[in-house]
Design an enzyme around this catalytic site. Structure first.
Site: not given
Ligand code: NAD
Length: 241
Positions: A149, A153
């Site tokens: 993640y 991101k």
């Protein structure tokens, strides 16, 4: 100011996506709501509630995104604002993370942003429109159990900055926002002790609300933000980087 502008919000069945869609609908923008097929019933009733139209597509699949944008163009004839909001987590320490868990998060959270932006870009350029993507504080500071993640991101931040340099000459702005911890189903299952620790280290002492994120997106989509591009705006209650 956004009356009659056409706004596409991906992942619009989720906590933040819904709040964004509501905010734009209240301003009488024309709202195109995207999410994946399993959410169809909820998406349908929500889009009826706010007077929008829904378009099913998995953002990680280029052909589905092409079809979606084609349908949006047929329905509305234009597109002014793209909000790349769809995202998932599949948390595990790197030692235990499978290739599939890595790939799935990269495919949806990062390649999804590429797919939607790539396909929507000609329409956005035609209207000197705006692209806003939801990164995360985790993409800036990392977080235990979130290498996939955090990488996705952080990738959104690089993507945003690079694209802003390419399309500024067309009057298109490209920005990212980096929320801290916001009250949605993405964060509801965090262990209670961890939630308390996060609140303790957050100067404002609480999680954010989806509506607060929606206000920032709305500002970036408006002419009030006409000279902002290539920026990453944090919205995290002051939680330190
Ligand atoms: P959420 O789980 O409530 O919503 C995410 C939505 O994305 C869901 O409706 C889901 O069905 C949809 N989605 C998942 N895969 C998809 C796909 N392949 N194609 C289309 N849609 C898909 O989560 P949320 O908290 O509302 O998150 C919205 C965005 O904000 C995400 O990008 C998330 O990473 C980001 N974010 C959230 C927080 C937070 O604390 N909640 C913090 C930082 C960033």
């Amino acid at each position: 100011m956004l009356k009659d502008k056409v706004v596409l919000i991906t992942g619009a069945s989720g906590g933040i996506g819904k709040a964004i869609a509501k905010k734009f609908a209240e301003a009488q923008a024309k709202v195109a709501l995207n999410d994946i097929a399993p959410t169809e019933e909820a998406l349908k009733s929500f889009s009826q509630e706010i007077g929008g139209k829904y378009f099913l597509a998995d953002v990680s699949k280029f052909e589905e995104v092409e079809k979606m944008v084609e349908n949006i163009q047929k329905e509305f004839g234009r597109l002014d604002v793209l909000v790349n909001n769809a995202g998932i987590t599949q948390d595990r320490t790197l030692a235990k993370m499978t290739k599939e868990e890595w790939q799935k998060v990269i495919d949806i959270d990062l390649t999804g942003v590429f797919n939607c932006t790539k396909v929507a870009l000609p329409l956005i350029i035609a209207n000197q429109g705006k692209i806003i993507s939801i990164s995360s504080l985790v993409g800036q500071r990392g977080n235990f159990g979130q290498t996939n993640y955090a990488a996705a991101k952080a990738g959104i931040i690089g993507f945003t900055k690079a694209l802003s340099k390419e399309v500024g000459r067309f009057g298109v702005t490209v920005n990212a926002i980096a929320p801290g911890f916001i009250e949605t189903r993405l964060t509801e299952n965090l262990p209670p002790e961890l939630k308390e620790t996060i609140k303790k280290f957050t100067p404002l002492g609480r999680f954010g609300k989806p509506e607060e994120v929606a206000s920032l997106i709305f500002f970036l989509a408006s002419e009030e933000a006409s000279f902002i591009t290539g920026a990453v705006i944090n919205i995290d209650g002051g939680l330190p980087l």
